[in-house]
Design a protein around this motif. Sequence first.
Motif, PDB file in Angstrom:
ATOM      1  N   ARG A 146     -81.052  69.507  58.370  1.00 58.85           N
ATOM      2  CA  ARG A 146     -79.781  70.174  58.138  1.00 58.85           C
ATOM      3  C   ARG A 146     -79.844  71.566  58.740  1.00 58.85           C
ATOM      4  O   ARG A 146     -80.753  72.347  58.455  1.00 58.85           O
ATOM      5  CB  ARG A 146     -79.545  70.259  56.633  1.00 58.85           C
ATOM      6  CG  ARG A 146     -78.259  70.983  56.268  1.00 58.85           C
ATOM      7  CD  ARG A 146     -77.912  70.727  54.840  1.00 58.85           C
ATOM      8  NE  ARG A 146     -78.947  71.234  53.942  1.00 58.85           N
ATOM      9  CZ  ARG A 146     -78.738  71.435  52.643  1.00 58.85           C
ATOM     10  NH1 ARG A 146     -77.570  71.150  52.110  1.00 58.85           N
ATOM     11  NH2 ARG A 146     -79.699  71.886  51.874  1.00 58.85           N
ATOM     12  N   ARG A 152     -79.752  79.708  55.433  1.00 55.00           N
ATOM     13  CA  ARG A 152     -80.610  79.779  54.254  1.00 55.00           C
ATOM     14  C   ARG A 152     -81.010  78.406  53.735  1.00 55.00           C
ATOM     15  O   ARG A 152     -82.084  78.244  53.163  1.00 55.00           O
ATOM     16  CB  ARG A 152     -79.902  80.550  53.144  1.00 55.00           C
ATOM     17  CG  ARG A 152     -80.510  81.912  52.907  1.00 55.00           C
ATOM     18  CD  ARG A 152     -80.089  82.491  51.580  1.00 55.00           C
ATOM     19  NE  ARG A 152     -79.383  81.539  50.758  1.00 55.00           N
ATOM     20  CZ  ARG A 152     -78.339  81.848  49.998  1.00 55.00           C
ATOM     21  NH1 ARG A 152     -77.888  83.067  49.982  1.00 55.00           N
ATOM     22  NH2 ARG A 152     -77.755  80.926  49.248  1.00 55.00           N
ATOM     23  N   ASN A 153     -80.141  77.441  53.911  1.00 57.49           N
ATOM     24  CA  ASN A 153     -80.431  76.108  53.388  1.00 57.49           C
ATOM     25  C   ASN A 153     -80.896  75.133  54.465  1.00 57.49           C
ATOM     26  O   ASN A 153     -80.959  73.932  54.223  1.00 57.49           O
ATOM     27  CB  ASN A 153     -79.196  75.552  52.683  1.00 57.49           C
ATOM     28  CG  ASN A 153     -78.859  76.370  51.446  1.00 57.49           C
ATOM     29  OD1 ASN A 153     -79.739  76.700  50.655  1.00 57.49           O
ATOM     30  ND2 ASN A 153     -77.598  76.735  51.300  1.00 57.49           N
ATOM     31  N   ASP A 154     -81.225  75.651  55.624  1.00 57.07           N
ATOM     32  CA  ASP A 154     -81.677  74.777  56.706  1.00 57.07           C
ATOM     33  C   ASP A 154     -82.978  74.080  56.321  1.00 57.07           C
ATOM     34  O   ASP A 154     -83.901  74.708  55.815  1.00 57.07           O
ATOM     35  CB  ASP A 154     -81.906  75.590  57.987  1.00 57.07           C
ATOM     36  CG  ASP A 154     -80.595  76.050  58.601  1.00 57.07           C
ATOM     37  OD1 ASP A 154     -79.536  75.759  58.016  1.00 57.07           O
ATOM     38  OD2 ASP A 154     -80.647  76.701  59.655  1.00 57.07           O
ATOM     39  N   GLU A 155     -83.007  72.793  56.627  1.00 57.13           N
ATOM     40  CA  GLU A 155     -84.202  72.020  56.298  1.00 57.13           C
ATOM     41  C   GLU A 155     -84.593  71.166  57.493  1.00 57.13           C
ATOM     42  O   GLU A 155     -83.728  70.753  58.276  1.00 57.13           O
ATOM     43  CB  GLU A 155     -83.919  71.070  55.128  1.00 57.13           C
ATOM     44  CG  GLU A 155     -83.646  71.754  53.820  1.00 57.13           C
ATOM     45  CD  GLU A 155     -83.268  70.738  52.753  1.00 57.13           C
ATOM     46  OE1 GLU A 155     -83.878  70.787  51.672  1.00 57.13           O
ATOM     47  OE2 GLU A 155     -82.389  69.884  53.005  1.00 57.13           O
ATOM     48  N   LYS A 194     -87.843  73.531  53.677  1.00 57.16           N
ATOM     49  CA  LYS A 194     -86.736  74.476  53.799  1.00 57.16           C
ATOM     50  C   LYS A 194     -87.275  75.642  54.621  1.00 57.16           C
ATOM     51  O   LYS A 194     -88.248  76.291  54.231  1.00 57.16           O
ATOM     52  CB  LYS A 194     -86.308  74.933  52.403  1.00 57.16           C
ATOM     53  CG  LYS A 194     -84.976  75.642  52.393  1.00 57.16           C
ATOM     54  CD  LYS A 194     -84.446  75.794  50.976  1.00 57.16           C
ATOM     55  CE  LYS A 194     -83.411  74.735  50.660  1.00 57.16           C
ATOM     56  NZ  LYS A 194     -82.773  74.885  49.349  1.00 57.16           N
ATOM     57  N   SER A 196     -86.295  78.521  55.105  1.00 58.83           N
ATOM     58  CA  SER A 196     -86.238  79.864  54.527  1.00 58.83           C
ATOM     59  C   SER A 196     -87.352  80.079  53.496  1.00 58.83           C
ATOM     60  O   SER A 196     -87.564  81.182  53.024  1.00 58.83           O
ATOM     61  CB  SER A 196     -84.878  80.107  53.874  1.00 58.83           C
ATOM     62  OG  SER A 196     -84.661  79.151  52.846  1.00 58.83           O
TER      63      SER A 196
END
Length: 262
Positions: A146, A152-155, A194, A196
């Motif tokens: 994602r 911030r929520n990138d995975e 994640k 971040s």
Amino acid sequence: MWKLFIVCIVIHLCSAQFNFPADVDNGDWEPVYRIYEGGEWNSHDDYLSKEKSVRHGNKDDSQFRSWKIDQWHYQNIRKVRVQLFDAGYEVVNFEFDSKMENMTSFFQVTNLKETNYVDILGSTAQGDDFSIDGDGDSRHWTVSSRHVGNCRNDEGWLQVIDKPKPGRDRCVCGYENVDKYPTIMYAKGNRKAKWSNRRSYGHADMMQVSISHVPYKAPPSPTPPNRGPQLQTQLQTQLQQQAQFQPVHNIQNIYGNPFDFL
Ligand SMILES: *[C@@H]1O[C@H](CO)[C@@H](O)[C@H](O)[C@H]1NC(C)=O
């Protein structure tokens, strides 16, 4: 007595069939591309660049790009493996079926055959980017679950951050602010990370691409149902019945003889 004899032989044949050792395939792997974190190569452009190619590059463990990458079709490349190493240990493995693919197109989820990550293969949510090109700027060899607006929520599982091109107007995520190029980032363990959360991903020292000319085997034909346990029960019942009518030494013969016969 003869009936029992046959049953024993059948069981013997069945168990032989199910105990074959796994077919070991060393895969004939040959490294064709190797880069190091901080080694100043561009993981993407130098992979594509014929100018970096060498004829006999794999003499030591340095960075290199084999000329075989440019001969992709003629080399009949059937499998490709992308591995990451950290302090000498393999930490990431992606293995692809490369039949009919070229030097970049093999790298996609539909070709993926094996990986240490348990949440890609067989998962319905396989991510939003699986490509060597990545975002077309500095994020490459991207296996992303994602990547959305706020970073911030990138995975994801893998990404290599290369030096941004001069003058490119880009939206940089915090995790892309790295101090050496390329930076090879991977999800630790066997699930996505994640980006971040610094503790959930690692930096690899080295990324290596290898090729193999050995094709994947055709899928195995459906295995016949295992009748072993059922026959075993039959045998036990027969033995019990016989034990009631026969002296003990005959039962010992039953155990000893039929297998010698084979
Ligand atoms: C590889 O194949 C893809 C699509 O099949 C194509 O877009 C790309 O240009 C090809 N790349 C090379 C280097 O041939």
